[in-house]
Design a protein around this motif. Sequence first.
Motif, mmCIF file in Angstrom:
data_model
loop_
_atom_site.group_PDB
_atom_site.id
_atom_site.type_symbol
_atom_site.label_atom_id
_atom_site.label_comp_id
_atom_site.label_asym_id
_atom_site.label_seq_id
_atom_site.Cartn_x
_atom_site.Cartn_y
_atom_site.Cartn_z
ATOM 1 N N PHE A 1 -0.234 6.298 -2.314
ATOM 2 C CA PHE A 1 1.038 5.641 -1.952
ATOM 3 C C PHE A 1 2.015 5.851 -3.098
ATOM 4 C CE2 PHE A 1 -2.605 3.431 -0.213
ATOM 5 C CZ PHE A 1 -2.315 3.419 1.146
ATOM 6 N N THR A 2 3.197 6.391 -2.784
ATOM 7 C CA THR A 2 4.157 6.672 -3.863
ATOM 8 C C THR A 2 5.532 6.089 -3.544
ATOM 9 O OG1 THR A 2 4.663 8.828 -2.871
ATOM 10 C CG2 THR A 2 2.986 8.795 -4.597
ATOM 11 N N ASN B 1 11.433 6.383 -6.580
ATOM 12 C CA ASN B 1 12.236 6.720 -7.770
ATOM 13 C C ASN B 1 11.991 8.136 -8.295
ATOM 14 O OD1 ASN B 1 9.705 5.651 -8.438
ATOM 15 N ND2 ASN B 1 10.370 4.980 -10.450
ATOM 16 N N SER C 1 7.250 7.405 -0.091
ATOM 17 C CA SER C 1 8.237 6.396 0.290
ATOM 18 C C SER C 1 8.999 6.846 1.544
ATOM 19 C CB SER C 1 9.221 6.177 -0.857
ATOM 20 O OG SER C 1 10.316 5.427 -0.395
ATOM 21 N N GLU C 2 9.222 5.910 2.448
ATOM 22 C CA GLU C 2 10.028 6.197 3.656
ATOM 23 C C GLU C 2 11.495 6.415 3.272
ATOM 24 O OE1 GLU C 2 7.632 3.918 3.477
ATOM 25 O OE2 GLU C 2 6.296 5.011 4.830
ATOM 26 N N PRO D 1 5.060 0.264 5.379
ATOM 27 C CA PRO D 1 4.102 0.429 4.279
ATOM 28 C C PRO D 1 2.881 -0.482 4.380
ATOM 29 C CG PRO D 1 6.326 0.449 3.433
ATOM 30 C CD PRO D 1 6.441 0.136 4.894
ATOM 31 N N PHE E 1 -2.041 4.196 -6.217
ATOM 32 C CA PHE E 1 -0.757 3.583 -5.844
ATOM 33 C C PHE E 1 0.165 3.541 -7.053
ATOM 34 C CE2 PHE E 1 1.812 -0.373 -5.915
ATOM 35 C CZ PHE E 1 2.618 -0.153 -4.808
ATOM 36 N N SER F 1 5.151 -1.592 -7.220
ATOM 37 C CA SER F 1 5.352 -2.885 -7.877
ATOM 38 C C SER F 1 4.032 -3.636 -8.074
ATOM 39 C CB SER F 1 6.317 -3.733 -7.051
ATOM 40 O OG SER F 1 5.780 -3.958 -5.768
ATOM 41 N N VAL G 1 2.422 -5.581 -4.934
ATOM 42 C CA VAL G 1 1.794 -4.684 -3.954
ATOM 43 C C VAL G 1 0.508 -4.094 -4.536
ATOM 44 C CG1 VAL G 1 2.073 -2.583 -2.572
ATOM 45 C CG2 VAL G 1 3.988 -4.166 -2.802
ATOM 46 N N HIS H 1 -2.237 -6.581 -4.274
ATOM 47 C CA HIS H 1 -2.649 -6.711 -2.875
ATOM 48 C C HIS H 1 -3.580 -5.551 -2.492
ATOM 49 C CE1 HIS H 1 -2.406 -7.032 1.472
ATOM 50 N NE2 HIS H 1 -1.849 -5.834 1.534
ATOM 51 N N LEU H 2 -3.192 -4.328 -2.877
ATOM 52 C CA LEU H 2 -4.015 -3.166 -2.509
ATOM 53 C C LEU H 2 -5.372 -3.200 -3.219
ATOM 54 C CD1 LEU H 2 -1.435 -0.228 -2.324
ATOM 55 C CD2 LEU H 2 -2.355 -1.625 -0.477
ATOM 56 N N LEU I 1 1.820 0.324 -12.065
ATOM 57 C CA LEU I 1 2.615 -0.758 -11.486
ATOM 58 C C LEU I 1 3.885 -1.100 -12.253
ATOM 59 C CD1 LEU I 1 -0.401 -3.040 -10.523
ATOM 60 C CD2 LEU I 1 0.642 -1.165 -9.248
ATOM 61 N N ARG J 1 18.791 -2.953 -2.277
ATOM 62 C CA ARG J 1 17.998 -4.006 -2.934
ATOM 63 C C ARG J 1 18.216 -3.996 -4.442
ATOM 64 N NH1 ARG J 1 14.681 -1.228 0.088
ATOM 65 N NH2 ARG J 1 13.298 -0.432 -1.535
ATOM 66 N N GLU K 1 11.084 -6.759 -14.822
ATOM 67 C CA GLU K 1 11.364 -5.318 -14.762
ATOM 68 C C GLU K 1 12.668 -5.158 -13.980
ATOM 69 O OE1 GLU K 1 8.657 -2.864 -12.374
ATOM 70 O OE2 GLU K 1 9.103 -1.178 -13.690
HETATM 71 P P1 NAD Z 1 8.382 -2.885 -2.989
HETATM 72 O O1 NAD Z 1 7.352 -3.613 -3.764
HETATM 73 O O2 NAD Z 1 8.646 -3.337 -1.604
HETATM 74 O O3 NAD Z 1 8.006 -1.330 -2.871
HETATM 75 C C1 NAD Z 1 7.589 -0.534 -3.957
HETATM 76 C C2 NAD Z 1 6.899 0.686 -3.340
HETATM 77 O O4 NAD Z 1 5.691 0.274 -2.733
HETATM 78 C C3 NAD Z 1 7.715 1.329 -2.208
HETATM 79 O O5 NAD Z 1 7.558 2.719 -2.299
HETATM 80 C C4 NAD Z 1 7.082 0.810 -0.928
HETATM 81 O O6 NAD Z 1 7.166 1.739 0.127
HETATM 82 C C5 NAD Z 1 5.650 0.599 -1.349
HETATM 83 N N1 NAD Z 1 5.003 -0.514 -0.654
HETATM 84 C C6 NAD Z 1 5.498 -1.737 -0.407
HETATM 85 N N2 NAD Z 1 4.590 -2.500 0.219
HETATM 86 C C7 NAD Z 1 3.481 -1.734 0.363
HETATM 87 C C8 NAD Z 1 2.185 -1.955 0.924
HETATM 88 N N3 NAD Z 1 1.812 -3.146 1.421
HETATM 89 N N4 NAD Z 1 1.311 -0.920 0.897
HETATM 90 C C9 NAD Z 1 1.631 0.272 0.349
HETATM 91 N N5 NAD Z 1 2.834 0.531 -0.179
HETATM 92 C C10 NAD Z 1 3.739 -0.461 -0.189
HETATM 93 O O7 NAD Z 1 9.681 -2.928 -3.776
HETATM 94 P P2 NAD Z 1 10.999 -2.057 -3.926
HETATM 95 O O8 NAD Z 1 12.158 -2.888 -3.523
HETATM 96 O O9 NAD Z 1 10.890 -0.712 -3.303
HETATM 97 O O10 NAD Z 1 10.991 -1.934 -5.494
HETATM 98 C C11 NAD Z 1 10.961 -3.173 -6.191
HETATM 99 C C12 NAD Z 1 10.266 -3.080 -7.462
HETATM 100 O O11 NAD Z 1 9.122 -2.249 -7.422
HETATM 101 C C13 NAD Z 1 11.116 -2.467 -8.538
HETATM 102 O O12 NAD Z 1 11.981 -3.402 -9.066
HETATM 103 C C14 NAD Z 1 10.102 -2.044 -9.520
HETATM 104 O O13 NAD Z 1 9.762 -3.161 -10.310
HETATM 105 C C15 NAD Z 1 8.905 -1.686 -8.702
HETATM 106 N N6 NAD Z 1 8.758 -0.232 -8.567
HETATM 107 C C16 NAD Z 1 7.990 0.380 -9.483
HETATM 108 C C17 NAD Z 1 7.864 1.748 -9.436
HETATM 109 C C18 NAD Z 1 7.020 2.472 -10.446
HETATM 110 O O14 NAD Z 1 7.285 3.634 -10.719
HETATM 111 N N7 NAD Z 1 5.971 1.859 -10.963
HETATM 112 C C19 NAD Z 1 8.532 2.473 -8.467
HETATM 113 C C20 NAD Z 1 9.316 1.805 -7.511
HETATM 114 C C21 NAD Z 1 9.411 0.435 -7.579
#
Ligand code: NAD
Length: 487
Positions: A156-157, A160, A185-186, A216, A234, A237, A240, A243-244, A260, A339, A390
């Motif tokens: 799962f990616t 960014n 990511s969608e 997701p 994964f 965040s 998530v 949870h996984l 994360l 967001r 973050e």
């Molecule tokens: P989010 O937690 O909803 O999503 C983060 C990513 O996880 C997205 O790509 C989403 O598609 C995926 N995701 C969400 N729920 C999932 C699930 N149940 N199973 C599998 N994948 C799932 O949040 P967001 O609004 O996209 O980003 C919010 C925060 O997430 C950011 O502020 C940042 O802190 C963190 N983030 C971290 C990274 C990183 O490189 N570690 C990348 C993107 C976001």
Amino acid sequence: MLTDNQNAASAFDRLGQLIDGQWVGGGRHGETVVNPATGDSLGRLPHASPDELGRAVAAAERAFGAWSATPALARRQVLLRAARLLEERSATIARTLTLEQGKPLAEAQAELTTAIEVFEWYAEETRRLYGRIIPARALDVTQAVHHEPVGPVAAFTPWNFPALTPARKIAGALAAGCTLVIKPSEETPATALELARACVDAGLPPGVLNVVFGAPAEISEFLVRSSPIRKITFTGSIPVGKHLAQLAASNGLKRCTLELGGHAPVLVFDDADVERAAQVSAAGRFRNAGQVCVAPSRFYVHRSVAERFAAEMAKAARALVLGNGLDTATTMGPLANPRRLAAMKHYVQDALQAGGRLETGGRQPDRPGFFFEPTVLSGMPDHAAAMRDETFGPIAPVTTFDTLDEALARANGLPYGLAAYAFTESPRTAAAVSRGLSAGMVGINHLAISIAEAPFGGVRESGYGSEGGTEGLSAYLTPKFVTQLAT
Ligand code: NAD
């Protein structure tokens, strides 16, 4: 002949799933992919049906036998051919990436270059999938350790780094002999699909790599619960990730690699080249509009140089040119989604209420798209949200410290532990911070911590496991001890 821009836009006409070597479009459910620089639609992404998800898992399971038995050097050839194809197509793919994610074209090109290096690194590492011989306790016994691929992987990616993060997971798994089902990511699907296309065109057998999209939580629930899946990887965040990890534990105790995010502290000492530290920090903080998990994101500066540091950082922020990433003059693009825009407004308002001073930025400019000005805040108290959370956006909060021990304690005072940085000319201070900072990666006097040949990963709530380096390959392997008595 189509231009690079026309080719890049056409990637959004081909959105869909890759299942068992077939490109699958259509479907009742789906979502719009949006250009964050304009708010306009780029195309429609169909979601995978439960039946398609089942077929993707079945394909990964079926293909695992042959792919894991494929000689490592043959897997190397596929990865190297994919790298060459990505290189040939990089002008177009970089534009696709900028269209869906927003970062300036030069950054998109740099990301693709790194993604290609990741394919090359893992391709070469297949030559070193060594086992070992363990001296036996009797002459007629031989004992060996083999490293076997762990099995089909669910990956799962996030949005960014739409090329680099999928590249790390795809190339690592394929090099080790694993098959995978990846859900990129969608919000940035087209770049990941172009990576998959390069793998297919490079001769990857059907079913070894499957790409799916959808809601997701539903997709991850389906994939993690599927018994053929043996490993979860994964990036995203912390909530998530937790949870996984729980889902993986209660459905077959599957191995996890979790990246994360973090909130990287930067310690700037009074013996540092303060102007250079501020310029390097600004470049790191505002790259990809701050949406980088290892970005330097909270700044602890020695009291005697803090004013100079904040002023120089604000100057660097004001020099940035906000705009559409396809425009060559642009040096900072929009945020990737609305967001993040809402979050930035919250962080600035909270910082001002907490007593921080706005040195520059702090506003959403009056233009379409999800833009936010590069922002520097000084005099920040530790309890302000931008110092604790973050922020994942173009906000640089600056505070002061007096002693090394105090700076280390405050830097280590959050649950994150991904990256950390320091600027100092003193070897003694450099040694103390490299020992004392609680992080998976530490950069001293520069920020170049994300390279194919080095482990990339965090500690504490930033997750566990590494991507990149020899550690990145080990993440997809499991040791098997074989002892044999000669009879
Ligand atoms: P989010 O937690 O909803 O999503 C983060 C990513 O996880 C997205 O790509 C989403 O598609 C995926 N995701 C969400 N729920 C999932 C699930 N149940 N199973 C599998 N994948 C799932 O949040 P967001 O609004 O996209 O980003 C919010 C925060 O997430 C950011 O502020 C940042 O802190 C963190 N983030 C971290 C990274 C990183 O490189 N570690 C990348 C993107 C976001």
